[in-house]
Design a protein around this motif. Sequence first.
Motif, PDB file in Angstrom:
ATOM      1  N   SER A 161      18.264   8.470  30.968  1.00  0.00           N
ATOM      2  CA  SER A 161      19.662   8.862  30.763  1.00  0.00           C
ATOM      3  C   SER A 161      20.064   8.704  29.303  1.00  0.00           C
ATOM      4  N   TYR A 162      19.594   7.646  28.669  1.00  0.00           N
ATOM      5  CA  TYR A 162      20.015   7.384  27.295  1.00  0.00           C
ATOM      6  C   TYR A 162      19.327   8.291  26.291  1.00  0.00           C
ATOM      7  N   PHE A 163      18.226   8.908  26.666  1.00  0.00           N
ATOM      8  CA  PHE A 163      17.670   9.944  25.794  1.00  0.00           C
ATOM      9  C   PHE A 163      18.634  11.128  25.712  1.00  0.00           C
ATOM     10  N   ALA A 164      19.282  11.458  26.808  1.00  0.00           N
ATOM     11  CA  ALA A 164      20.288  12.530  26.785  1.00  0.00           C
ATOM     12  C   ALA A 164      21.507  12.108  25.972  1.00  0.00           C
ATOM     13  N   TYR A 165      21.951  10.878  26.162  1.00  0.00           N
ATOM     14  CA  TYR A 165      23.103  10.390  25.408  1.00  0.00           C
ATOM     15  C   TYR A 165      22.791  10.333  23.916  1.00  0.00           C
ATOM     16  N   GLN A 166      21.537  10.047  23.595  1.00  0.00           N
ATOM     17  CA  GLN A 166      21.149   9.955  22.197  1.00  0.00           C
ATOM     18  C   GLN A 166      21.342  11.284  21.466  1.00  0.00           C
ATOM     19  N   GLY A 167      20.977  12.395  22.140  1.00  0.00           N
ATOM     20  CA  GLY A 167      21.182  13.704  21.533  1.00  0.00           C
ATOM     21  C   GLY A 167      22.643  13.963  21.237  1.00  0.00           C
ATOM     22  N   THR A 168      23.514  13.575  22.155  1.00  0.00           N
ATOM     23  CA  THR A 168      24.952  13.717  21.929  1.00  0.00           C
ATOM     24  C   THR A 168      25.406  12.847  20.761  1.00  0.00           C
ATOM     25  N   ALA A 169      24.866  11.635  20.677  1.00  0.00           N
ATOM     26  CA  ALA A 169      25.216  10.735  19.577  1.00  0.00           C
ATOM     27  C   ALA A 169      24.808  11.333  18.234  1.00  0.00           C
ATOM     28  N   PHE A 170      23.628  11.955  18.173  1.00  0.00           N
ATOM     29  CA  PHE A 170      23.193  12.620  16.939  1.00  0.00           C
ATOM     30  C   PHE A 170      24.198  13.697  16.519  1.00  0.00           C
ATOM     31  N   GLU A 171      24.637  14.496  17.497  1.00  0.00           N
ATOM     32  CA  GLU A 171      25.556  15.590  17.189  1.00  0.00           C
ATOM     33  C   GLU A 171      26.914  15.072  16.723  1.00  0.00           C
ATOM     34  N   VAL A 172      27.391  13.988  17.346  1.00  0.00           N
ATOM     35  CA  VAL A 172      28.646  13.380  16.888  1.00  0.00           C
ATOM     36  C   VAL A 172      28.492  12.888  15.454  1.00  0.00           C
ATOM     37  N   GLY A 173      27.345  12.281  15.154  1.00  0.00           N
ATOM     38  CA  GLY A 173      27.075  11.846  13.783  1.00  0.00           C
ATOM     39  C   GLY A 173      27.053  13.007  12.806  1.00  0.00           C
ATOM     40  N   THR A 174      26.489  14.139  13.236  1.00  0.00           N
ATOM     41  CA  THR A 174      26.479  15.337  12.383  1.00  0.00           C
ATOM     42  C   THR A 174      27.898  15.786  12.061  1.00  0.00           C
ATOM     43  N   LEU A 175      28.771  15.774  13.070  1.00  0.00           N
ATOM     44  CA  LEU A 175      30.167  16.148  12.841  1.00  0.00           C
ATOM     45  C   LEU A 175      30.845  15.183  11.866  1.00  0.00           C
ATOM     46  N   LEU A 176      30.527  13.901  11.977  1.00  0.00           N
ATOM     47  CA  LEU A 176      31.085  12.917  11.040  1.00  0.00           C
ATOM     48  C   LEU A 176      30.625  13.216   9.612  1.00  0.00           C
ATOM     49  N   ALA A 177      29.344  13.557   9.455  1.00  0.00           N
ATOM     50  CA  ALA A 177      28.817  13.871   8.129  1.00  0.00           C
ATOM     51  C   ALA A 177      29.480  15.121   7.550  1.00  0.00           C
ATOM     52  N   LEU A 178      29.656  16.144   8.382  1.00  0.00           N
ATOM     53  CA  LEU A 178      30.293  17.375   7.918  1.00  0.00           C
ATOM     54  C   LEU A 178      31.740  17.114   7.492  1.00  0.00           C
ATOM     55  N   ALA A 179      32.436  16.285   8.266  1.00  0.00           N
ATOM     56  CA  ALA A 179      33.811  15.935   7.899  1.00  0.00           C
ATOM     57  C   ALA A 179      33.833  15.200   6.562  1.00  0.00           C
ATOM     58  N   GLY A 180      32.870  14.290   6.382  1.00  0.00           N
ATOM     59  CA  GLY A 180      32.793  13.571   5.112  1.00  0.00           C
ATOM     60  C   GLY A 180      32.500  14.493   3.938  1.00  0.00           C
ATOM     61  N   LEU A 181      31.608  15.459   4.141  1.00  0.00           N
ATOM     62  CA  LEU A 181      31.284  16.407   3.069  1.00  0.00           C
ATOM     63  C   LEU A 181      32.501  17.248   2.680  1.00  0.00           C
ATOM     64  N   LYS A 182      33.316  17.596   3.674  1.00  0.00           N
ATOM     65  CA  LYS A 182      34.505  18.400   3.378  1.00  0.00           C
ATOM     66  C   LYS A 182      35.541  17.616   2.582  1.00  0.00           C
ATOM     67  N   LEU A 183      35.493  16.287   2.689  1.00  0.00           N
ATOM     68  CA  LEU A 183      36.456  15.456   1.957  1.00  0.00           C
ATOM     69  C   LEU A 183      36.035  15.195   0.514  1.00  0.00           C
ATOM     70  N   LEU A 184      34.766  15.490   0.196  1.00  0.00           N
ATOM     71  CA  LEU A 184      34.304  15.247  -1.165  1.00  0.00           C
ATOM     72  C   LEU A 184      34.942  16.238  -2.134  1.00  0.00           C
ATOM     73  N   PRO A 185      35.300  15.800  -3.346  1.00  0.00           N
ATOM     74  CA  PRO A 185      35.838  16.736  -4.348  1.00  0.00           C
ATOM     75  C   PRO A 185      34.784  17.757  -4.762  1.00  0.00           C
ATOM     76  N   ASP A 186      35.215  18.886  -5.270  1.00  0.00           N
ATOM     77  CA  ASP A 186      34.303  19.974  -5.617  1.00  0.00           C
ATOM     78  C   ASP A 186      33.290  19.584  -6.691  1.00  0.00           C
ATOM     79  N   ASP A 187      33.666  18.653  -7.574  1.00  0.00           N
ATOM     80  CA  ASP A 187      32.781  18.266  -8.671  1.00  0.00           C
ATOM     81  C   ASP A 187      32.035  16.970  -8.385  1.00  0.00           C
ATOM     82  N   PHE A 188      31.890  16.631  -7.112  1.00  0.00           N
ATOM     83  CA  PHE A 188      31.184  15.407  -6.730  1.00  0.00           C
ATOM     84  C   PHE A 188      29.698  15.616  -6.971  1.00  0.00           C
ATOM     85  N   GLY A 189      29.128  14.938  -7.955  1.00  0.00           N
ATOM     86  CA  GLY A 189      27.756  15.190  -8.385  1.00  0.00           C
ATOM     87  C   GLY A 189      26.693  14.586  -7.486  1.00  0.00           C
ATOM     88  N   THR A 190      25.435  14.807  -7.868  1.00  0.00           N
ATOM     89  CA  THR A 190      24.320  14.325  -7.060  1.00  0.00           C
ATOM     90  C   THR A 190      24.179  12.809  -7.123  1.00  0.00           C
TER      91      THR A 190
END
Length: 251
Positions: free
Chosen positions: A127-156
């Motif tokens: 069961s937790y292997f299935a939940y793990q996939g969902t957790a990965f996707e939630v983490g991806t959404l968190l990362a995308l939200a964080g990237l959108k908050l970065l200023p345009d000139d945020f360097g490497t």
Amino acid sequence: MVFSNRVAVLIMGFWVGAILAFGRITAESYLLANFQPIHAIYIATVSSISFSIFLPRAKLESTKFARFAAASTIVFAIVLFVLFFVGSFDSIKALTWYFLVIFSTAFHRWVCGEIIVRHLNPAVVQSYFAYQGTAFEVGTLLALAGLKLLPDDFGTGPTVIILVVGYFILSAFLYIHFVPVKNLEVHFERPKQTAINADIDSPLFKKLIVSFTFVALAIGAFKISSKYLITLVLKDELVSYDAIRDVMADY
């Protein structure tokens, strides 16, 4: 332990999903800003093969798996930090960063699966292997939200610092929760030769494996071809790291 193991593996999944998505988008954006898109396929292939060579040689019966995972995560963080803050070879940075991110994607997803198997009741593991996939996707959404908050000139440089800190947090979580002796780890013995294992060597089974491999390669080639066309457009139209990163986050 602050959390139960069931909660801890989900938190780990959220964080790993966020780190991998953040690293993949930023590393690929930096690679496209410095090289032609075909290099992304070269590096991804080499990195995937490297993990495939590493995996069967990982003999971890003599140590607690969580300790190995936490130490390896620290190594990822240190290598990334040294890569970007020692020397000024942009081409080497771009290629190595992408290689590390692809390797980390395979490695840390494997780590999450092993942690589930070794630290949860066998009755709920599937069961937790299935939940793990969902957790990965939630983490991806968190990362995308964080990237959108970065200023345009945020360097490497600052981007890599965020990634390095993310790896250190993951390592600390593994050390604090899963490594202590009181958090028991389940050990499985390697199965001996059985009738079921013997059937694996049958000609029919080998034919099925070959057929499956060709189907997987065909699907993979289609996926790579479509992704390659997208990255060609990104490279030709946007050029700069910041612009490519923002568009990839939106995409």
